[in-house]
Write an enzyme that holds these catalytic residues in place. Structure first.
Site, PDB file in Angstrom:
ATOM      1  N   ASP A 193       5.918  77.790  37.577  1.00  0.00           N
ATOM      2  CA  ASP A 193       5.096  78.952  37.648  1.00  0.00           C
ATOM      3  C   ASP A 193       3.889  78.320  38.155  1.00  0.00           C
ATOM      4  O   ASP A 193       3.667  76.692  37.718  1.00  0.00           O
ATOM      5  CB  ASP A 193       4.253  79.686  36.697  1.00  0.00           C
ATOM      6  CG  ASP A 193       3.312  80.879  37.086  1.00  0.00           C
ATOM      7  OD1 ASP A 193       3.906  82.036  37.294  1.00  0.00           O
ATOM      8  OD2 ASP A 193       2.288  80.001  36.863  1.00  0.00           O
TER       9      ASP A 193
ATOM     10  N   GLU B 279      -0.401  77.407  39.899  1.00  0.00           N
ATOM     11  CA  GLU B 279      -1.622  78.448  40.270  1.00  0.00           C
ATOM     12  C   GLU B 279      -2.411  78.116  41.729  1.00  0.00           C
ATOM     13  O   GLU B 279      -1.947  77.007  41.746  1.00  0.00           O
ATOM     14  CB  GLU B 279      -2.370  78.337  39.155  1.00  0.00           C
ATOM     15  CG  GLU B 279      -2.301  78.491  38.336  1.00  0.00           C
ATOM     16  CD  GLU B 279      -1.868  79.847  38.147  1.00  0.00           C
ATOM     17  OE1 GLU B 279      -1.965  80.943  38.438  1.00  0.00           O
ATOM     18  OE2 GLU B 279      -0.817  80.543  36.862  1.00  0.00           O
TER      19      GLU B 279
ATOM     20  N   HIS C 140      -2.304  83.941  33.795  1.00  0.00           N
ATOM     21  CA  HIS C 140      -2.594  83.080  34.809  1.00  0.00           C
ATOM     22  C   HIS C 140      -2.652  81.959  35.331  1.00  0.00           C
ATOM     23  O   HIS C 140      -3.297  81.756  35.719  1.00  0.00           O
ATOM     24  CB  HIS C 140      -3.466  84.098  35.515  1.00  0.00           C
ATOM     25  CG  HIS C 140      -2.944  85.353  36.365  1.00  0.00           C
ATOM     26  ND1 HIS C 140      -2.258  85.703  37.236  1.00  0.00           N
ATOM     27  CD2 HIS C 140      -3.631  86.533  35.485  1.00  0.00           C
ATOM     28  CE1 HIS C 140      -1.732  86.796  37.180  1.00  0.00           C
ATOM     29  NE2 HIS C 140      -2.711  87.885  36.234  1.00  0.00           N
TER      30      HIS C 140
ATOM     31  N   ASP D  85       2.435  81.113  31.739  1.00  0.00           N
ATOM     32  CA  ASP D  85       3.628  82.270  32.668  1.00  0.00           C
ATOM     33  C   ASP D  85       4.551  81.677  32.528  1.00  0.00           C
ATOM     34  O   ASP D  85       5.413  82.375  32.288  1.00  0.00           O
ATOM     35  CB  ASP D  85       3.209  82.352  34.049  1.00  0.00           C
ATOM     36  CG  ASP D  85       1.982  82.856  33.860  1.00  0.00           C
ATOM     37  OD1 ASP D  85       0.981  83.734  32.975  1.00  0.00           O
ATOM     38  OD2 ASP D  85       1.136  83.072  34.985  1.00  0.00           O
TER      39      ASP D  85
END
Length: 584
Positions: free
Chosen positions: A24, A26, A165, A170
């Site tokens: 994941d 960001e 998030h 995540d």
């Protein structure tokens, strides 16, 4: 012995043995065009066990927008001392090497990873990718979760980590979602990585569970036959890799509805390993023609083809027949339908005054009255004795030339007739004549290509294989009588002698046009060498093929008002002749 690493597709790797890296990211925005990665989070798992984790913040070259900070909690201060993507990406690629990437909405994360690889000059590895959103859309119904967001799925499956998030959190939640989805598809018969990658709810459970039928297939070129519970063929096909091709029938890559129906009826698959692709194509044609499998659409009824025959009698005429016989007559075709054959016959009758009556005439024909064609000047009246066999022979020669030799005279006459009709604004008649011309040249061109090869008692040809050695074929009367592959570096002549001695015996009347066309295409490919030829193999240089090559490109765009250029520079205005390809 050299070991070769097989692909996942070859091995059918069990999901319990696959190493997944659930990732994941960001980022500063929603697209790699103008946005950058701010955090990596990844979890490596295999067989339900966590093998390791990877997490780091990343310093972007531009400030993090305030709304992103509110969403992720990552501030500019937090990433101020973090490493840049040039440092982090190689570390992640090393962590993920040899694994299958998994992400929730994988297109987003993978697009940023690929952009980072391009920016930093790192080649992007050919990762297999699993998207948990795509799987969830097919496995999780609306009555179970309001949507397919990670937070909703994590709640549904009781994930140990709540997504918030932040990349690692995540990724951990996605691991639990992945395992829950794998459990669901496992109950539907999905147990390997290949099946998971191609999983679709469009593939029925019964269809997916029959995948074991393909497991016994060899990884070799050849023909495969799907059979029902009685052993009757349902479908025949060819493949360069029998195992890989037949597996696709049990996955979402097979989208034809009739094939899904066929697989539902199939109880077994019979493989027929072939030495060469040409042998596989020929065997496929023969099996389809013999068994007429209900799920094959092409080549099932070669006996339905029709031919135009110029009869062998005192006063020959054109006739439409179902088969070619060794009776001294001239044939053109085959035609796909009787309608197109009739169009070709009418085109010849337009400019060649052959008799059109069906009565068999003797040399001393003496009918009391002639038909209306005699009165119109479109027949010489042999039936009433107005035309001798010698005079009529000149007419027959023109028809023979149109069917078997030069098409120059007939096509020039047809074009002149077409110009007259167009000049008189009889456009509907001109369009009909144009269609008849095309039917004639297509069939005559096909016959002029196939008949010489069909008449040759034996032809031996060879082509060098990319991997070394020679692919050799023995053709008898236009049919593949045998084929072999010679070893690399070996003298091919003993193998050719053995092929000739063991090849099938083919009678001159055993005509199968589609097979002859397959063989002819192979012979015409660059690099093919003619080893030996018994008989004559010729092609008329100004035959119907020349006319077809000129007319075919225009056929799709002609309108009834087109005026065709009758320039003497056209192909059919060259001197008549024939090119001899070879003689024994």
């Amino acid at each position: 012995m050299q070991m070769v690493q097989e692909t996942f597709d070859d091995l059918g790797v069990a999901l319990a043995d696959v190493t997944f890296v659930v990732v994941d990211l960001e980022t500063t925005g929603g697209s790699p065009a103008g946005s950058q990665i701010t955090e990596f989070g990844a979890v490596k798992v295999r067989g339900g066990q966590v093998l390791g984790e990877f997490q780091t913040l990343v310093r972007p070259s531009t400030p993090i927008p305030p709304f992103i900070t509110v969403l992720t909690g990552i501030t500019n201060a937090m990433v101020a001392d973090a490493p840049g993507v040039r440092t982090v990406l190689p570390q992640f690629l090393e962590f993920a090497a040899g694994s299958v990437l998994v992400a929730h909405n994988a297109g987003f994360d993978v697009s940023f990873l690929k952009a980072a690889a391009a920016e930093t000059g790192h080649p992007w590895p050919a990762f297999a990718v699993i998207d948990t959103v795509r799987l969830a859309r097919q496995l999780v119904h609306k009555d179970e979760a309001p949507n397919h967001k990670l937070s909703s799925l994590a709640a549904l499956f009781g994930a140990q980590t709540t997504p918030d998030h932040r990349a690692l959190h995540d990724a951990r939640a996605t691991v639990d979602v992945l395992h829950a989805l794998i459990e669901r598809v496992g109950n539907l018969g999905v147990h390997t990585l290949e099946e998971l990658q191609s999983y679709s709810s469009r593939v029925s459970t019964a269809q997916r569970r029959k995948r074991f039928l393909a497991d016994a297939m060899p990884s070799a070129p050849g023909v495969y036959v799907f059979r029902d519970h009685r052993g009757e063929p349902l479908y025949v096909g060819t493949a360069t890799d029998l195992r890989r091709r037949t597996r696709t029938y049990f996955t979402a890559s097979e989208t034809r509805r009739r094939m899904a129906e066929m697989v539902g009826l199939a109880e077994s698959i019979t493989p027929i390993v072939c030495a060469t692709p040409l042998e596989a194509s020929v065997r496929e044609l023969r099996l389809i023609a013999r068994h007429k499998p209900r799920y094959n659409r092409r080549s099932r009824f070669p006996e339905r083809a029709v031919w135009v025959k110029l009869t062998d009698e005192a006063f020959p005429r054109l006739s439409i027949v179902r088969a070619i016989r060794d009776d001294g007559a001239h044939y053109a075709g085959p035609f796909a339908s009787r309608r197109t054959a009739e169009a070709a016959v009418t085109a010849i009758h337009e400019v060649v005054p052959l008799r059109q009556c069906t009565t068999r005439l003797s040399v001393r024909a003496s009918a009391s009255t002639a038909c209306v064609l005699f009165e119109m000047g479109r027949c010489g009246g042999p039936c009433i004795g107005e035309q001798s066999t010698l005079d009529y022979a000149g007419v027959v020669d023109r028809a023979v030339e149109a069917l078997s030799g030069s098409s120059r005279e007939v096509m020039t006459a047809l074009r002149a007739r077409l110009e007259v009709l167009a000049a008189q604004e009889r456009f509907e008649e001109a369009g009909t004549l144009r269609d008849r011309m095309m039917a004639l040249v297509r069939a005559a061109a096909r016959a002029q290509r196939l008949q010489p090869l069909s008449q040759a008692p034996e032809l031996i040809a060879a082509r060098r294989r990319p991997s070394g050695g020679w692919e050799v074929v023995c053709v008898r009367h236009g049919r593949l009588a045998g084929t072999t592959v010679t070893p690399v570096g070996a003298d091919p002549m003993p193998h050719i002698a053995a092929l000739r001695a063991t090849a099938e015996v083919v009678e001159a009347t055993e005509v199968l046009p589609e097979e002859t066309e397959l063989v002819l295409r192979w012979l015409e490919e660059p690099g093919t060498r003619l080893v030996d030829l018994e008989g004559l193999w010729t092609c008329p240089v100004d035959g119907a093929g020349a006319s077809r090559a000129l007319l075919e490109p225009q056929a799709g765009s002609w309108s009834a008002t087109d005026h065709l250029d009758p320039s003497p520079s056209r192909a059919w205005d060259r001197p008549a002749g024939a090119l001899a390809v070879g003689a024994g």
